[in-house]
Design a protein around this motif. Structure first.
Motif, PDB file in Angstrom:
ATOM      1  N   PRO A 209       0.813  -1.220   0.000  1.00 11.96           N
ATOM      2  CA  PRO A 209       0.000   0.000   0.000  1.00 11.96           C
ATOM      3  C   PRO A 209       0.848   1.272   0.000  1.00 11.96           C
ATOM      4  CG  PRO A 209      -0.839  -1.582   1.591  1.00 11.96           C
ATOM      5  CD  PRO A 209       0.489  -2.096   1.139  1.00 11.96           C
ATOM      6  N   GLU A 210       1.978   1.223   0.703  1.00  7.97           N
ATOM      7  CA  GLU A 210       2.876   2.387   0.746  1.00  7.97           C
ATOM      8  C   GLU A 210       3.436   2.677  -0.641  1.00  7.97           C
ATOM      9  OE1 GLU A 210       7.297   3.386   2.527  1.00  7.97           O
ATOM     10  OE2 GLU A 210       6.052   1.884   3.552  1.00  7.97           O
ATOM     11  N   TYR A 211       3.822   1.615  -1.354  1.00  8.15           N
ATOM     12  CA  TYR A 211       4.364   1.795  -2.700  1.00  8.15           C
ATOM     13  C   TYR A 211       3.296   2.332  -3.649  1.00  8.15           C
ATOM     14  CZ  TYR A 211       6.060   0.522  -7.358  1.00  8.15           C
ATOM     15  OH  TYR A 211       6.425   0.549  -8.686  1.00  8.15           O
ATOM     16  N   TRP A 212       2.111   1.731  -3.606  1.00 14.82           N
ATOM     17  CA  TRP A 212       1.031   2.210  -4.459  1.00 14.82           C
ATOM     18  C   TRP A 212       0.758   3.690  -4.202  1.00 14.82           C
ATOM     19  CZ3 TRP A 212      -3.363  -2.050  -4.171  1.00 14.82           C
ATOM     20  CH2 TRP A 212      -2.863  -3.249  -4.706  1.00 14.82           C
ATOM     21  N   ALA A 213       0.665   4.066  -2.923  1.00 12.88           N
ATOM     22  CA  ALA A 213       0.344   5.440  -2.564  1.00 12.88           C
ATOM     23  C   ALA A 213       1.422   6.415  -3.057  1.00 12.88           C
ATOM     24  CB  ALA A 213       0.166   5.565  -1.062  1.00 12.88           C
ATOM     25  N   SER A 214       2.693   6.003  -2.955  1.00  9.15           N
ATOM     26  CA  SER A 214       3.774   6.903  -3.360  1.00  9.15           C
ATOM     27  C   SER A 214       3.752   7.143  -4.865  1.00  9.15           C
ATOM     28  CB  SER A 214       5.129   6.336  -2.931  1.00  9.15           C
ATOM     29  OG  SER A 214       5.429   5.132  -3.633  1.00  9.15           O
ATOM     30  N   VAL A 215       3.502   6.098  -5.651  1.00 12.23           N
ATOM     31  CA  VAL A 215       3.444   6.255  -7.103  1.00 12.23           C
ATOM     32  C   VAL A 215       2.213   7.063  -7.502  1.00 12.23           C
ATOM     33  CG1 VAL A 215       3.248   5.039  -9.304  1.00 12.23           C
ATOM     34  CG2 VAL A 215       4.748   4.141  -7.522  1.00 12.23           C
ATOM     35  N   CYS A 216       1.081   6.765  -6.859  1.00 12.44           N
ATOM     36  CA  CYS A 216      -0.143   7.496  -7.173  1.00 12.44           C
ATOM     37  C   CYS A 216      -0.021   8.975  -6.823  1.00 12.44           C
ATOM     38  CB  CYS A 216      -1.327   6.882  -6.441  1.00 12.44           C
ATOM     39  SG  CYS A 216      -1.794   5.239  -7.042  1.00 12.44           S
ATOM     40  N   THR A 217       0.624   9.269  -5.712  1.00 11.46           N
ATOM     41  CA  THR A 217       0.823  10.657  -5.318  1.00 11.46           C
ATOM     42  C   THR A 217       1.662  11.395  -6.354  1.00 11.46           C
ATOM     43  OG1 THR A 217       0.632  10.093  -2.970  1.00 11.46           O
ATOM     44  CG2 THR A 217       1.720  12.178  -3.525  1.00 11.46           C
ATOM     45  N   SER A 218       2.663  10.691  -6.896  1.00  8.20           N
ATOM     46  CA  SER A 218       3.481  11.290  -7.959  1.00  8.20           C
ATOM     47  C   SER A 218       2.655  11.554  -9.207  1.00  8.20           C
ATOM     48  CB  SER A 218       4.652  10.375  -8.301  1.00  8.20           C
ATOM     49  OG  SER A 218       5.487  10.180  -7.170  1.00  8.20           O
TER      50      SER A 218
END
Length: 324
Positions: A209-218
């Motif tokens: 979830p942390e990885y998904w959130a970081s890419v989505c935020t970008s």
């Protein structure tokens, strides 16, 4: 003299044989030696166990009590000794293979490879969502091998004595309700997917979830994720039309859900195998990697969406090449 298990076996052997001579033969003892041992057993128990007659030996009432108790005890003792011996062999056998795995398409191929290369191995497996926990178990030698996975920027840590082998880096795909408008697309822009409610793995399972959130935020915004679930539960939430999510590219569509590539492939997942440098799989490492990589290619063909993506991206997501 203290009474021992072998003394109970002697008493039962005499009772079954009906004579000291026949019992001595079955026990591979001399008749005088067996007679002397019986006298010591009787002295330890406190009374005669058999009447010696010309026709053989007959249990006394006291002997019937002892024989009955012995016959009740010995099967349980034999079972205990058998089970503990089997467990001890498993604990000390060099071919005991305990495999751990995250949810990934490599597990079956790894188990088949181990079974083919070590057919006598005591092979077991257990699955869980956290690759970090599995890697810790591997480093502590609670496992002999593991199927793991990570994401760019979240690479698993190295542990002394543990070899990490990359099988393939593959794209992450969108998981959609079958009736969703985006399911009609050949590929889905991440920014449009972010307009939907999401279902995501629990944050305590791994760092996905942390990885998904970081890419989505970008890409513009973090996903709104009112649903946390894994595996079948996550799929059911998507199937119900309540949310969208992401999945491994090898995920095979099931009724009610659709899998689509993400435009420009913004998210990636790395599949790994791990085992000990000095463990039982180390001598077979090259062959295991080759078999698992070949198995991965076969799995890719089972997913039409991913197979099509691979045709359009022939130089991407290629599994490791292992020389024969």
């Amino acid at each position: 003299m203290d009474l021992e298990i072998r003394h109970l076996r002697v008493v039962c052997a005499i009772a079954e044989a009906g004579s000291l001579t026949r019992a001595a033969a079955s026990l591979r003892m001399t008749q005088p030696g067996l007679s002397a041992q019986l006298r010591r057993i009787e002295a330890a128990l406190g009374g005669p166990l058999f009447d010696r007659r010309q026709s053989g030996t007959v249990p006394t009432p006291f002997g019937e009590l002892v024989i009955g108790r012995a016959r009740a005890l010995l099967p349980g003792i034999d079972g205990l000794l058998s089970d503990t011996a089997r467990a001890a062999r498993r604990m000390t056998a060099v071919d005991r293979i305990r495999v751990g795995s995250v949810g990934a398409p490599l597990l079956g191929h790894l188990l088949l490879a181990v079974r083919a290369l070590l057919p006598e191995a005591d092979l077991t497996c257990r699955c869980q969502y956290s690759p970090v926990a599995l890697l810790d178990d591997l480093a502590a030698r609670r496992l002999e091998a593991a199927v793991l996975g990570d994401h760019p920027g979240q690479e698993l840590p190295q542990h002394a004595g543990v070899a990490l082998h990359t099988i393939v880096n593959e794209p992450v795909f969108a998981l959609l309700p079958a009736a969703h408008p985006l399911a009609t697309r050949d590929e889905v822009p991440l920014v449009e997917l972010l307009e939907e409610d999401w279902a995501v793995p629990r944050p305590d399972s791994d760092r996905t979830p942390e990885y998904w959130a970081s890419v989505c935020t970008s890409a513009g915004r973090a996903p709104f994720a009112p649903y946390e679930a894994e595996g079948r539960q996550l799929i059911e939430i998507v199937r119900a039309g309540l949310a969208v999510s992401l999945c491994q590219a090898t995920f095979i569509e099931v009724p009610g859900v659709s899998v689509r590539p993400l435009a420009e492939n913004p998210l990636w997942y790395r599949h790994l195998l791990a085992w000990h440098h000095d463990g039982p799989l180390a001598p077979y490492g090259t062959e295991i990697l080759r078999r698992v990589a070949d198995g991965y290619l076969a799995t890719c063909s089972d997913s039409p969406v991913y197979a099509r993506w691979r045709e359009l991206n022939p130089h991407a997501a290629r599994p490791v090449t292992v020389a024969p």
